[in-house]
Design a protein around this motif. Structure first.
Motif, PDB file in Angstrom:
ATOM      1  N   ASP A   4       0.812  -1.218   0.000  1.00 19.88           N
ATOM      2  CA  ASP A   4       0.000   0.000   0.000  1.00 19.88           C
ATOM      3  C   ASP A   4       0.849   1.274   0.000  1.00 19.88           C
ATOM      4  O   ASP A   4       0.350   2.348   0.308  1.00 19.88           O
ATOM      5  N   SER A   5       2.110   1.169  -0.401  1.00 21.07           N
ATOM      6  CA  SER A   5       2.979   2.348  -0.413  1.00 21.07           C
ATOM      7  C   SER A   5       3.079   2.928  -1.826  1.00 21.07           C
ATOM      8  O   SER A   5       2.847   2.244  -2.830  1.00 21.07           O
ATOM      9  N   PHE A   6       3.451   4.184  -1.879  1.00 22.24           N
ATOM     10  CA  PHE A   6       3.658   4.844  -3.156  1.00 22.24           C
ATOM     11  C   PHE A   6       4.852   4.232  -3.890  1.00 22.24           C
ATOM     12  O   PHE A   6       4.848   4.113  -5.112  1.00 22.24           O
ATOM     13  N   LEU A   7       5.858   3.819  -3.134  1.00 25.67           N
ATOM     14  CA  LEU A   7       7.035   3.177  -3.726  1.00 25.67           C
ATOM     15  C   LEU A   7       6.657   1.894  -4.452  1.00 25.67           C
ATOM     16  O   LEU A   7       7.183   1.604  -5.539  1.00 25.67           O
ATOM     17  N   PHE A   8       5.740   1.113  -3.871  1.00 24.80           N
ATOM     18  CA  PHE A   8       5.303  -0.105  -4.542  1.00 24.80           C
ATOM     19  C   PHE A   8       4.576   0.222  -5.836  1.00 24.80           C
ATOM     20  O   PHE A   8       4.745  -0.476  -6.843  1.00 24.80           O
ATOM     21  N   LEU A   9       3.771   1.266  -5.850  1.00 18.42           N
ATOM     22  CA  LEU A   9       3.064   1.668  -7.069  1.00 18.42           C
ATOM     23  C   LEU A   9       4.067   1.992  -8.174  1.00 18.42           C
ATOM     24  O   LEU A   9       3.899   1.560  -9.317  1.00 18.42           O
ATOM     25  N   ILE A  10       5.105   2.731  -7.842  1.00 17.95           N
ATOM     26  CA  ILE A  10       6.130   3.061  -8.826  1.00 17.95           C
ATOM     27  C   ILE A  10       6.837   1.785  -9.296  1.00 17.95           C
ATOM     28  O   ILE A  10       7.047   1.591 -10.497  1.00 17.95           O
ATOM     29  N   PHE A  11       7.199   0.925  -8.346  1.00 14.05           N
ATOM     30  CA  PHE A  11       7.850  -0.347  -8.682  1.00 14.05           C
ATOM     31  C   PHE A  11       6.965  -1.160  -9.620  1.00 14.05           C
ATOM     32  O   PHE A  11       7.427  -1.684 -10.639  1.00 14.05           O
ATOM     33  N   TRP A  12       5.700  -1.268  -9.304  1.00  5.60           N
ATOM     34  CA  TRP A  12       4.763  -2.048 -10.115  1.00  5.60           C
ATOM     35  C   TRP A  12       4.629  -1.470 -11.522  1.00  5.60           C
ATOM     36  O   TRP A  12       4.612  -2.213 -12.510  1.00  5.60           O
ATOM     37  N   LEU A  13       4.547  -0.134 -11.620  1.00  2.00           N
ATOM     38  CA  LEU A  13       4.423   0.496 -12.935  1.00  2.00           C
ATOM     39  C   LEU A  13       5.682   0.282 -13.780  1.00  2.00           C
ATOM     40  O   LEU A  13       5.588   0.040 -14.986  1.00  2.00           O
ATOM     41  N   VAL A  14       6.840   0.358 -13.149  1.00  2.00           N
ATOM     42  CA  VAL A  14       8.094   0.111 -13.878  1.00  2.00           C
ATOM     43  C   VAL A  14       8.153  -1.332 -14.360  1.00  2.00           C
ATOM     44  O   VAL A  14       8.497  -1.604 -15.520  1.00  2.00           O
ATOM     45  N   VAL A  15       7.807  -2.277 -13.485  1.00  2.00           N
ATOM     46  CA  VAL A  15       7.820  -3.693 -13.868  1.00  2.00           C
ATOM     47  C   VAL A  15       6.805  -3.949 -14.980  1.00  2.00           C
ATOM     48  O   VAL A  15       7.099  -4.658 -15.951  1.00  2.00           O
ATOM     49  N   LEU A  16       5.633  -3.375 -14.882  1.00  2.73           N
ATOM     50  CA  LEU A  16       4.611  -3.547 -15.915  1.00  2.73           C
ATOM     51  C   LEU A  16       5.080  -2.987 -17.252  1.00  2.73           C
ATOM     52  O   LEU A  16       4.915  -3.626 -18.294  1.00  2.73           O
ATOM     53  N   ALA A  17       5.688  -1.790 -17.233  1.00  2.00           N
ATOM     54  CA  ALA A  17       6.193  -1.183 -18.471  1.00  2.00           C
ATOM     55  C   ALA A  17       7.311  -2.037 -19.073  1.00  2.00           C
ATOM     56  O   ALA A  17       7.348  -2.255 -20.296  1.00  2.00           O
ATOM     57  N   LEU A  18       8.206  -2.528 -18.227  1.00  4.61           N
ATOM     58  CA  LEU A  18       9.277  -3.396 -18.730  1.00  4.61           C
ATOM     59  C   LEU A  18       8.713  -4.691 -19.311  1.00  4.61           C
ATOM     60  O   LEU A  18       9.158  -5.157 -20.361  1.00  4.61           O
ATOM     61  N   TYR A  19       7.743  -5.258 -18.629  1.00 11.28           N
ATOM     62  CA  TYR A  19       7.152  -6.511 -19.078  1.00 11.28           C
ATOM     63  C   TYR A  19       6.577  -6.374 -20.492  1.00 11.28           C
ATOM     64  O   TYR A  19       6.817  -7.210 -21.357  1.00 11.28           O
ATOM     65  N   TYR A  20       5.817  -5.311 -20.725  1.00 13.05           N
ATOM     66  CA  TYR A  20       5.191  -5.153 -22.033  1.00 13.05           C
ATOM     67  C   TYR A  20       6.133  -4.601 -23.095  1.00 13.05           C
ATOM     68  O   TYR A  20       5.813  -4.646 -24.279  1.00 13.05           O
ATOM     69  N   ILE A  22       9.162  -5.873 -23.501  1.00 13.19           N
ATOM     70  CA  ILE A  22      10.017  -7.000 -23.890  1.00 13.19           C
ATOM     71  C   ILE A  22       9.184  -7.966 -24.732  1.00 13.19           C
ATOM     72  O   ILE A  22       8.193  -8.519 -24.253  1.00 13.19           O
ATOM     73  N   PRO A  23       9.562  -8.193 -25.989  1.00 11.56           N
ATOM     74  CA  PRO A  23       8.743  -9.061 -26.845  1.00 11.56           C
ATOM     75  C   PRO A  23       8.936 -10.551 -26.601  1.00 11.56           C
ATOM     76  O   PRO A  23       8.015 -11.335 -26.811  1.00 11.56           O
ATOM     77  N   ASP A  24      10.111 -10.958 -26.159  1.00 10.41           N
ATOM     78  CA  ASP A  24      10.441 -12.371 -26.009  1.00 10.41           C
ATOM     79  C   ASP A  24       9.918 -12.921 -24.681  1.00 10.41           C
ATOM     80  O   ASP A  24      10.166 -12.344 -23.623  1.00 10.41           O
ATOM     81  N   TRP A  25       9.207 -14.055 -24.732  1.00  8.32           N
ATOM     82  CA  TRP A  25       8.604 -14.637 -23.530  1.00  8.32           C
ATOM     83  C   TRP A  25       9.667 -15.068 -22.527  1.00  8.32           C
ATOM     84  O   TRP A  25       9.524 -14.879 -21.332  1.00  8.32           O
ATOM     85  N   ARG A  26      10.770 -15.643 -22.987  1.00  8.01           N
ATOM     86  CA  ARG A  26      11.840 -16.081 -22.092  1.00  8.01           C
ATOM     87  C   ARG A  26      12.452 -14.886 -21.349  1.00  8.01           C
ATOM     88  O   ARG A  26      12.712 -14.957 -20.148  1.00  8.01           O
ATOM     89  N   SER A  27      12.654 -13.802 -22.045  1.00 10.83           N
ATOM     90  CA  SER A  27      13.205 -12.586 -21.421  1.00 10.83           C
ATOM     91  C   SER A  27      12.212 -11.973 -20.441  1.00 10.83           C
ATOM     92  O   SER A  27      12.607 -11.435 -19.406  1.00 10.83           O
ATOM     93  N   LYS A  29      10.058 -13.651 -18.611  1.00 10.01           N
ATOM     94  CA  LYS A  29      10.111 -14.470 -17.395  1.00 10.01           C
ATOM     95  C   LYS A  29      11.333 -14.131 -16.558  1.00 10.01           C
ATOM     96  O   LYS A  29      11.236 -14.030 -15.334  1.00 10.01           O
ATOM     97  N   LEU A  30      12.471 -13.939 -17.209  1.00 15.47           N
ATOM     98  CA  LEU A  30      13.687 -13.581 -16.496  1.00 15.47           C
ATOM     99  C   LEU A  30      13.541 -12.219 -15.816  1.00 15.47           C
ATOM    100  O   LEU A  30      13.945 -12.045 -14.664  1.00 15.47           O
ATOM    101  N   MET A  31      12.935 -11.268 -16.506  1.00 12.73           N
ATOM    102  CA  MET A  31      12.721  -9.943 -15.924  1.00 12.73           C
ATOM    103  C   MET A  31      11.797 -10.029 -14.708  1.00 12.73           C
ATOM    104  O   MET A  31      12.054  -9.382 -13.679  1.00 12.73           O
ATOM    105  N   LEU A  32      10.747 -10.837 -14.784  1.00  8.54           N
ATOM    106  CA  LEU A  32       9.846 -11.002 -13.640  1.00  8.54           C
ATOM    107  C   LEU A  32      10.543 -11.679 -12.470  1.00  8.54           C
ATOM    108  O   LEU A  32      10.302 -11.332 -11.304  1.00  8.54           O
ATOM    109  N   LEU A  33      11.419 -12.624 -12.758  1.00  8.24           N
ATOM    110  CA  LEU A  33      12.182 -13.286 -11.703  1.00  8.24           C
ATOM    111  C   LEU A  33      13.094 -12.284 -10.993  1.00  8.24           C
ATOM    112  O   LEU A  33      13.125 -12.219  -9.759  1.00  8.24           O
ATOM    113  N   ILE A  34      13.792 -11.479 -11.769  1.00  7.36           N
ATOM    114  CA  ILE A  34      14.674 -10.463 -11.181  1.00  7.36           C
ATOM    115  C   ILE A  34      13.867  -9.440 -10.395  1.00  7.36           C
ATOM    116  O   ILE A  34      14.256  -9.040  -9.289  1.00  7.36           O
TER     117      ILE A  34
END
Length: 97
Positions: A4-20, A22-27, A29-34
């Protein structure tokens, strides 16, 4: 980092932007793991080592389960995986004297 923190919102938005981005499924998964390791490290850094060990053990057991030729072996490996998760959980809940 709390959910429920603002930092988590920023983290989530960055991860979501990175996820979409990256076109390769393997990459992806690796990004989500990291990202999950970074999330746990923000909460309690020593647990990242335990998480890494658990991830590798379960990955290896999953490969063995996939390669197993008979049902009893698959069940035994699955039981071993569940037992190890239970042991890790017990380790985390162990009182420190």
């Amino acid at each position: 980092m709390q959910f429920d923190s603002f930092l988590f919102l920023i983290f989530w938005l960055v991860v979501l932007a990175l996820y979409y981005s990256i076109p390769d499924w393997r990459s992806r998964k690796l990004m989500l793991l990291i990202a999950s390791y970074l999330f746990y490290a923000a909460w309690n850094p020593p647990f990242v080592v335990l998480l890494w060990i658990s991830t590798n053990v379960d990955f290896c057991l999953g490969k063995l389960i996939g390669a197993a030729q008979n049902q009893p072996r698959r069940k035994a490996l699955l039981a071993l995986s569940c037992w190890l998760i239970w042991v890790f959980w017990g380790f985390l809940n162990m009182p420190i004297s």
